[in-house]
Design an enzyme around this catalytic site. Structure first.
Site, PDB file in Angstrom:
ATOM      1  N   SER A 137      50.970  75.166   1.603  1.00  0.00           N
ATOM      2  CA  SER A 137      52.112  73.973   2.806  1.00  0.00           C
ATOM      3  C   SER A 137      52.954  75.930   3.321  1.00  0.00           C
ATOM      4  O   SER A 137      54.295  76.168   2.558  1.00  0.00           O
ATOM      5  CB  SER A 137      52.756  72.731   2.807  1.00  0.00           C
ATOM      6  OG  SER A 137      53.712  72.941   3.513  1.00  0.00           O
ATOM      7  N   LYS A 163      48.479  75.486   6.118  1.00  0.00           N
ATOM      8  CA  LYS A 163      49.202  74.502   6.232  1.00  0.00           C
ATOM      9  C   LYS A 163      50.338  74.990   6.921  1.00  0.00           C
ATOM     10  O   LYS A 163      51.098  75.854   5.970  1.00  0.00           O
ATOM     11  CB  LYS A 163      49.564  73.077   5.768  1.00  0.00           C
ATOM     12  CG  LYS A 163      50.712  72.373   6.307  1.00  0.00           C
ATOM     13  CD  LYS A 163      50.698  70.980   5.456  1.00  0.00           C
ATOM     14  CE  LYS A 163      51.804  70.412   5.428  1.00  0.00           C
ATOM     15  NZ  LYS A 163      52.030  68.744   4.236  1.00  0.00           N
ATOM     16  N   LYS A 165      54.277  74.534   9.953  1.00  0.00           N
ATOM     17  CA  LYS A 165      54.590  73.804   9.521  1.00  0.00           C
ATOM     18  C   LYS A 165      54.802  74.221  11.669  1.00  0.00           C
ATOM     19  O   LYS A 165      55.127  74.557  11.736  1.00  0.00           O
ATOM     20  CB  LYS A 165      56.140  73.603   9.268  1.00  0.00           C
ATOM     21  CG  LYS A 165      55.925  73.141   7.979  1.00  0.00           C
ATOM     22  CD  LYS A 165      56.113  71.929   7.605  1.00  0.00           C
ATOM     23  CE  LYS A 165      56.325  71.250   6.772  1.00  0.00           C
ATOM     24  NZ  LYS A 165      56.297  69.540   6.496  1.00  0.00           N
ATOM     25  N   ASP A 190      51.332  70.481  10.573  1.00  0.00           N
ATOM     26  CA  ASP A 190      52.545  69.124  10.515  1.00  0.00           C
ATOM     27  C   ASP A 190      53.473  69.621  10.743  1.00  0.00           C
ATOM     28  O   ASP A 190      54.032  70.183  10.546  1.00  0.00           O
ATOM     29  CB  ASP A 190      53.031  69.781   8.287  1.00  0.00           C
ATOM     30  CG  ASP A 190      53.331  68.505   8.080  1.00  0.00           C
ATOM     31  OD1 ASP A 190      54.145  67.383   9.151  1.00  0.00           O
ATOM     32  OD2 ASP A 190      53.617  68.567   7.129  1.00  0.00           O
ATOM     33  N   GLU A 215      48.868  66.972  10.894  1.00  0.00           N
ATOM     34  CA  GLU A 215      49.829  66.298  10.330  1.00  0.00           C
ATOM     35  C   GLU A 215      51.440  65.543  11.206  1.00  0.00           C
ATOM     36  O   GLU A 215      52.005  65.948  11.508  1.00  0.00           O
ATOM     37  CB  GLU A 215      50.696  66.549   9.498  1.00  0.00           C
ATOM     38  CG  GLU A 215      50.744  65.730   7.626  1.00  0.00           C
ATOM     39  CD  GLU A 215      50.974  66.525   6.602  1.00  0.00           C
ATOM     40  OE1 GLU A 215      50.495  67.200   6.870  1.00  0.00           O
ATOM     41  OE2 GLU A 215      51.889  65.880   6.058  1.00  0.00           O
ATOM     42  N   ASP A 240      51.687  60.824   7.449  1.00  0.00           N
ATOM     43  CA  ASP A 240      52.093  61.844   6.068  1.00  0.00           C
ATOM     44  C   ASP A 240      53.612  60.248   6.095  1.00  0.00           C
ATOM     45  O   ASP A 240      53.052  58.976   5.527  1.00  0.00           O
ATOM     46  CB  ASP A 240      52.882  63.098   6.528  1.00  0.00           C
ATOM     47  CG  ASP A 240      53.879  63.268   4.747  1.00  0.00           C
ATOM     48  OD1 ASP A 240      54.501  61.976   4.041  1.00  0.00           O
ATOM     49  OD2 ASP A 240      54.050  64.052   5.097  1.00  0.00           O
ATOM     50  N   LYS A 264      51.923  61.133  -0.958  1.00  0.00           N
ATOM     51  CA  LYS A 264      52.698  61.700  -2.162  1.00  0.00           C
ATOM     52  C   LYS A 264      53.131  60.921  -2.960  1.00  0.00           C
ATOM     53  O   LYS A 264      53.341  58.936  -2.336  1.00  0.00           O
ATOM     54  CB  LYS A 264      54.344  61.804  -0.672  1.00  0.00           C
ATOM     55  CG  LYS A 264      53.473  62.621  -0.112  1.00  0.00           C
ATOM     56  CD  LYS A 264      54.820  64.086   0.774  1.00  0.00           C
ATOM     57  CE  LYS A 264      53.983  65.138   1.599  1.00  0.00           C
ATOM     58  NZ  LYS A 264      55.291  65.013   2.792  1.00  0.00           N
ATOM     59  N   GLY A 292      53.310  67.714  -0.976  1.00  0.00           N
ATOM     60  CA  GLY A 292      54.153  68.100  -1.949  1.00  0.00           C
ATOM     61  C   GLY A 292      55.113  67.896  -1.248  1.00  0.00           C
ATOM     62  O   GLY A 292      55.390  67.564   0.185  1.00  0.00           O
TER      63      GLY A 292
HETATM   64  O1  OSB Z   1      55.972  66.692   5.058  1.00  0.00           O
HETATM   65  O2  OSB Z   1      54.315  67.517   3.555  1.00  0.00           O
HETATM   66  C1  OSB Z   1      55.870  67.356   4.225  1.00  0.00           C
HETATM   67  C2  OSB Z   1      58.202  69.621   1.806  1.00  0.00           C
HETATM   68  C3  OSB Z   1      58.913  68.780   2.399  1.00  0.00           C
HETATM   69  C4  OSB Z   1      59.398  68.203   3.345  1.00  0.00           C
HETATM   70  C5  OSB Z   1      58.431  67.717   3.380  1.00  0.00           C
HETATM   71  C6  OSB Z   1      56.812  68.336   3.767  1.00  0.00           C
HETATM   72  C7  OSB Z   1      56.905  69.126   2.682  1.00  0.00           C
HETATM   73  C8  OSB Z   1      55.384  70.522   2.599  1.00  0.00           C
HETATM   74  C9  OSB Z   1      55.813  71.108   1.214  1.00  0.00           C
HETATM   75  O3  OSB Z   1      54.951  70.352   3.381  1.00  0.00           O
HETATM   76  C10 OSB Z   1      54.726  70.918   0.490  1.00  0.00           C
HETATM   77  C11 OSB Z   1      54.730  71.252  -0.498  1.00  0.00           C
HETATM   78  O4  OSB Z   1      55.447  71.380  -1.907  1.00  0.00           O
HETATM   79  O5  OSB Z   1      54.009  72.727  -1.150  1.00  0.00           O
HETATM   80 MG    MG Z   2      53.565  66.100   6.163  1.00  0.00          MG
END
Ligand code: OSB
Ligand code: MG
Length: 370
Positions: A137, A163, A165, A190, A215, A240, A264, A292
């Site tokens: 991510s 992925k 953001k 995401d 996402e 999510d 998660k 994560g």
């Molecule tokens: O939405 O998946 C998410 C990190 C913090 C809060 C929300 C998210 C995330 C990530 C990080 O996408 C995923 C990771 O731990 O590598």
């Molecule tokens: Mg997410």
């Protein structure tokens, strides 16, 4: 196997990230993480609370989780005879939500039971694969060239999917340029709830870039608008934030709001509910993957264990410790193979040793409940 929780120790640690992580809801520079130690018969199981430092992903944050564990979840579990780890989550049935807090304890109890049985956690929860596929991510970057350089670095490490953001102002044009530079990678986005249905036409432009999924584009607690959005998009939607229980998963799948589900461990309140969501999705033919929350090694190792269940068929956001930490709390840290996989450990419990000297050096508060 039956056991009694004699003691619960809460450890809050401060861990600066190797680099800041930015999502549509904010930027994280340093994590404040609660590790939960559940003790029975002198054996400790460990879990991690995945709440953020601020209540911007969901309603929880580190300080709320500390109080919930200290004042409600801890007292509900202490001294209780459990027939098995599966009896842990029901102890918290009276508590509304706050799943990351009590879910950190629930995960510790599964780890504890695995250790009491001298068994790897991944086998104990029913996992059937010794190696899991991994993705990364990537947070919002300061420029598109910086983003593309970051993606190329992760691909060079072997990661199987990328992925990125997105948020309003950092979405269609960015994805377009990434696709131009890297036409054949497995790519997804995401949004962390940054859009509304009024953005449907804008989001539809993402259909041009054959993404694996989008996402959580809409509200953190929404299912119905996602179903309506999916009717307008070819790209599959993945939920999510909106999925906290197997019941939510069933409703979302029935309405057509989720073609894919991110599971998660913390968000859903631990292994019992995570497995239930896994099972209802599998029965419906909906693939899942493990999300994560910038976990330390403890939560990361739990995510690896969870990802060994059979319906975790898509690469998760489960990646190497070094992407986030210059030094992790576990030894050895989580590492990725050149094939973009993580090999599970054959050791009992979550599979690594805690680095207690390091843990002590980064502890900012500690409390023992008995
Ligand atoms: O939405 O998946 C998410 C990190 C913090 C809060 C929300 C998210 C995330 C990530 C990080 O996408 C995923 C990771 O731990 O590598
Ligand atoms: Mg997410």
């Amino acid at each position: 196997m039956a056991f009694r929780i004699d003691q619960i120790r809460l450890h809050q640690i401060a861990m600066p990230l190797v680099r800041p992580f930015e999502t549509s809801f904010g930027r994280t520079v340093e994590r404040q993480i609660i590790l939960v130690e559940a003790v029975a018969d002198g054996v400790s199981g460990w879990g991690e609370v995945t709440a953020g430092e601020r209540p911007f992903y969901n309603e929880e944050w580190t300080d709320s989780a500390w109080l919930l564990l200290r004042d409600y979840a801890g007292p509900a579990a202490l001294g209780r005879e459990l027939g098995s780890a599966a009896e842990c989550a029901p102890l918290f049935a009276r508590i509304r939500e706050n799943r990351m807090a009590w879910g950190g304890f629930e995960a510790a109890v599964w780890d504890l039971e695995a250790r009491l049985l001298d068994r790897p956690l991944w086998r104990h929860i029913g996992g059937d694969r010794a190696e899991i596929p991994c993705g990364v991510s990537i947070g919002i970057q300061e420029s598109v060239p910086a983003l593309i350089a970051t993606i190329e670095r992760e691909l060079a490490c072997g990661y199987q999917r990328i992925k990125i953001k997105i948020k309003p102002g950092w979405d269609v044009d960015v994805v377009c340029e990434v696709r131009r530079a890297l036409p054949s990678i497995r790519l997804m986005v995401d949004a962390n709830s940054a859009y509304t249905l009024a953005d449907a036409d804008h989001l539809r432009r993402l259909d041009d870039f054959y993404l694996m999924m989008i996402e959580q584009p809409l509200a953190h607690d929404d299912i119905i608008d996602h179903a309506e959005l999916q009717l307008k998009l070819a790209t599959p939607l993945c939920l999510d934030e909106s999925i906290r229980t197997a019941h939510h998963a069933e409703q979302a799948m029935r309405l057509g709001a989720a073609k894919i589900i991110n599971i998660k461990l913390g968000r859903v309140g631990g292994f019992s509910e995570a497995r239930r969501i896994h099972d209802v999705a599998q029965a419906a033919g909906v693939p899942v993957w493990c999300g994560g929350m910038l976990e330390s090694g403890v939560g990361r190792a739990h995510n690896v264990a969870l990802s060994t269940l059979p319906n975790f068929v898509l690469p998760g956001d489960v990646s190497a410790s070094r992407r986030y930490w210059s030094r992790d709390v576990i030894a050895p840290p989580i590492d990725v193979t050149p094939r973009g996989t993580i090999a599970v450990s054959g050791e009992p419990g979550f599979g690594s040793a805690l680095d207690f000297d390091f843990l002590r050096s980064i502890t900012v508060r500690e409390e023992t409940l008995r």
